[in-house]
Design a protein around this motif. Structure first.
Motif, mmCIF file in Angstrom:
data_model
loop_
_atom_site.group_PDB
_atom_site.id
_atom_site.type_symbol
_atom_site.label_atom_id
_atom_site.label_comp_id
_atom_site.label_asym_id
_atom_site.label_seq_id
_atom_site.Cartn_x
_atom_site.Cartn_y
_atom_site.Cartn_z
ATOM 1 N N LEU A 477 0.829 -1.200 0.000
ATOM 2 C CA LEU A 477 0.000 0.000 0.000
ATOM 3 C C LEU A 477 0.874 1.265 0.000
ATOM 4 N N ILE A 478 1.940 1.249 0.803
ATOM 5 C CA ILE A 478 2.863 2.388 0.785
ATOM 6 C C ILE A 478 3.502 2.521 -0.588
ATOM 7 N N SER A 479 3.894 1.386 -1.147
ATOM 8 C CA SER A 479 4.501 1.394 -2.480
ATOM 9 C C SER A 479 3.551 1.998 -3.510
ATOM 10 N N LEU A 480 2.277 1.635 -3.445
ATOM 11 C CA LEU A 480 1.293 2.173 -4.400
ATOM 12 C C LEU A 480 1.157 3.683 -4.265
ATOM 13 N N ASP A 481 1.133 4.189 -3.048
ATOM 14 C CA ASP A 481 1.032 5.639 -2.843
ATOM 15 C C ASP A 481 2.229 6.364 -3.466
ATOM 16 N N LEU A 482 3.408 5.791 -3.273
ATOM 17 C CA LEU A 482 4.617 6.408 -3.825
ATOM 18 C C LEU A 482 4.631 6.346 -5.351
ATOM 19 N N ILE A 483 4.168 5.220 -5.906
ATOM 20 C CA ILE A 483 4.109 5.078 -7.366
ATOM 21 C C ILE A 483 3.167 6.122 -7.961
ATOM 22 N N ASP A 484 1.980 6.270 -7.351
ATOM 23 C CA ASP A 484 1.009 7.238 -7.868
ATOM 24 C C ASP A 484 1.571 8.657 -7.799
ATOM 25 N N TYR A 485 2.273 8.962 -6.709
ATOM 26 C CA TYR A 485 2.879 10.288 -6.572
ATOM 27 C C TYR A 485 3.930 10.510 -7.659
ATOM 28 N N ALA A 486 4.774 9.497 -7.878
ATOM 29 C CA ALA A 486 5.839 9.618 -8.884
ATOM 30 C C ALA A 486 5.258 9.785 -10.283
#
Length: 654
Positions: A477-486
């Motif tokens: 879930l943290i990874s997904l948030d960072l991917i969307d931000y990037a």
């Protein structure tokens, strides 16, 4: 103000706009200084590292081979682990030497024995065998990039990058001792002379042309010393040097007969001699035209009298053979130089770079967008260098940053490269079976903090590296948030030239506007505010590369396009969260991203192949075996040298 001074100031302003201002030149030099500092045993040389970015300028890199150490005589030899070589200048021309083996031959590694030739009772290091051995190593790792020997260098297929694997002697050699006390003007301080002496000399693998020992001789190189000298030029001196190079490349060498008579190195040598003789106060912006004409006059004199002595070893005359055997060409060159001199500064109109000099407005806005040009320059140079993080080199960078004489510009450039280096974790990152919980936690915190430093050098890649870190640790879930931000920062105004084969950037209108809006910002702020995008770089056997891609990371460093990697990583997160609907949406986004990043001319790059591989892996994970086979087969047919794992995956599918 006199007309001559007014015209000189006009030319000076024009050259600062066309070739680069003093600040811009410093920024270019600092870019290479940062790279040299971060890359152990690397010394950049050539026009670009000197601060000039002229048409046709290539990048020259010297790697100091730490397997060998050169000594001037057996008396200087110091017991060490490295293979020792002794200079022998008997029967060689000035500036050249043979290198005899001093270490016991039988104790050498096979690779070292293979580059030695037995003459009498002594072994000599062959420059020919030496270059061939390195060419073999490089072509094995990068077969499509470096494929030819060019003088002492190994060159890429475009002729843009020359690499010389050189040897080093820590001491200043006897042949160059007279240079130390030679009478000269005050342009060189005693501190600079001492610094030059302390750096010793280098040896590059090329012999004197026509010598019976040509394949066994090595040229003595003063590249490090020459950088100190060029950096001692004030801006007027440097611009005169640039003008000479432009005259050579864009006026003299238009004549095919004259292409081989002169070279840029001769002009550099000429500038050193002129600087020795001239009063340093003459190198002023309001006197640049007389200074340039004096340099031209000196060049004409050297050609007419076939005399241009090596600056450090004056026993060697570059023109002894070069011009004495080409009398017709020498006369032609002499007449052309006379014509250029008679034209005065108007001769510049015949060059491609400076043809619009006469149209340059007298009153010009001197506030150049230094950020735009430096960002462009740094990105172009970054195309060639992958700086791995190393604790010791990082400490050296930090020490440089703490130096009291450092400027804001130097800090920004050093911090940029430090941040970029921190995007790549060291290979040996995790050994869960050998660590207790506290050790694993400390390792986790260290690596995360390491990657967070890497967020400051571009808009997207640093965030995706952190996202990959959390994915590997199953924090989906943290990874997904960072991917969307990037991915939200992957917009049209970003400069993402690194994914094409072009080494020169041409900004789009949107990119130019974005950079122009930041021209008053600090350089690092330009990067921090998300103007640029670079590729994802995973070290060999990286522990933060998703396990689904580790087959592609077994041979060496691996690079991915961030847009495709981001969508692929999103798919992987959804897959492990058992969200099949989102998996299929991510797969569609991945396919669209591949269409977006493919060059308009339809060419296929390594980034496109690896991005297409993502789709095959996704199809295989979703159970679409036939579709996966089609993707892997398509890639395998193009990827003849196995840059990807497509062939292996195809075999595994059966």
């Amino acid at each position: 103000m006199s007309a001559n001074k007014t015209e000189s100031l006009h030319l000076y302003d024009y050259l600062c706009w066309k070739i680069g201002s003093d600040k811009e030149v410093k920024g270019r030099r600092l870019t290479f200084i940062a790279i040299d500092t971060a890359c152990k045993f690397l010394i950049s040389s050539g026009s670009k590292s000197e601060g000039l970015d002229l048409k046709g300028s290539d990048i020259d890199v010297m790697f100091i081979n730490q397997d060998f150490k050169v000594y001037e005589s057996e008396r200087d030899y110091v017991q060490a682990q490295r293979t020792a070589l002794i200079m022998d200048t008997t029967e060689t021309h000035p500036c050249f030497t043979r290198l005899f083996l001093h270490t016991n031959y039988t104790s050498l590694h096979k690779d070292h024995r293979n580059v030695l030739e037995l003459h009498g009772i002594k072994y000599i290091l062959s420059n020919k065998l030496y270059k061939q051995s390195f060419l073999k190593i490089i072509t094995k790792d990068r077969p499509m990039s470096f494929n030819k020997i060019h003088g002492p260098c190994i060159s890429d297929d475009e002729g843009k990058l020359d690499i010389a694997f050189c040897l080093q002697c820590d001491n200043w050699i006897l042949q160059a001792v007279p240079w130390i006390t030679r009478p000269r003007s005050s342009w060189l301080s005693p501190e600079i002379v001492n610094e030059i002496i302390m750096n010793g000399v280098l040896f590059v693998p090329i012999g004197f042309k026509g010598s019976i020992y040509e394949d066994l001789e090595w040229r003595i190189s003063f590249s490090v010393a020459e950088k100190f000298l060029i950096f001692s030029f004030n801006h007027t001196q440097l611009l005169c040097y640039a003008l000479l190079k432009i005259v050579l490349k864009e006026i003299i060498e238009k004549d095919e007969d004259l292409k081989t008579l002169l070279c840029s190195y001769y002009l550099k040598t000429l500038m050193f001699w002129v600087s020795d003789d001239a009063n340093p106060t003459t190198w002023r912006p309001d006197n640049i035209i007389p200074c340039f004409m004096a340099c031209l006059q000196r060049l004409l004199y050297c050609v007419e009298y076939s005399t241009l002595l090596h600056y450090f070893i004056s026993d060697f005359n570059f023109f002894t053979l070069r011009l004495s055997t080409e009398l017709e060409k020498k006369t032609k060159l002499s007449n052309l130089l006379k014509n250029i001199y008679q034209q005065g500064i108007q001769c510049l109109s015949a060059s491609e770079t400076l043809h619009d000099y006469t149209k340059f407005p007298t009153a010009v806005n001197k506030l150049l967008n230094i950020n735009t040009r430096l960002v462009k320059y740094i990105l172009e140079i970054s195309h060639y260098f992958h700086i791995p993080f190393d604790n010791r080199r990082s400490c050296v960078l930090l020490k440089c940053l703490r130096h009291p004489c450092k400027t804001v510009l130097s800090n920004d450039i050093f911090l940029y490269f430090m941040s970029a280096a921190h995007q790549v974790l060291q290979t040996k990152s995790y050994t869960h079976h050998a660590q207790n919980n506290k050790q694993q936690y400390n390792r986790y915190q260290y690596d995360l903090s390491h990657l967070l430093i890497g967020l400051h050098s571009d808009a997207v890649t640093g965030w995706l590296m952190v996202a990959s870190f959390f994915y590997v640790h199953e924090n989906y879930l943290i990874s997904l948030d960072l991917i969307d931000y990037a991915l939200s920062h992957f917009t049209d105004e970003k400069c993402d030239h690194l994914f094409s084969s072009k080494t020169r950037i041409i900004f789009t209108p949107k990119q130019q506007v974005a950079l122009d809006m930041m021209k008053k910002e600090k350089l690092l702020t330009t990067f921090k505010k998300k103007i640029t995008i670079t590729y994802l770089h995973f070290a060999l056997k990286s522990q933060i590369l998703p396990k689904e891609l580790q087959q592609d990371d077994m041979k060496g460093n691996t690079f991915f396009h961030p847009l495709a990697f981001g969508h692929f990583l999103r798919f992987l997160c959804f897959f492990h969260l058992h969200d099949i609907i989102s998996c299929r949406d991510a797969m569609q986004d991945l396919k669209l991203s591949i269409k977006k990043i493919r060059p308009a001319n339809g060419s296929v790059s390594i980034y496109h192949l690896r991005s297409t591989l993502f789709v095959g892996i996704v199809a295989q994970m979703l159970g679409a075996t036939d579709s996966a086979r089609e993707y892997f087969n398509y890639i395998a047919q193009i990827d003849k040298v196995n840059y990807t794992s497509a062939s292996t995956r195809l075999r595994e599918l059966g």
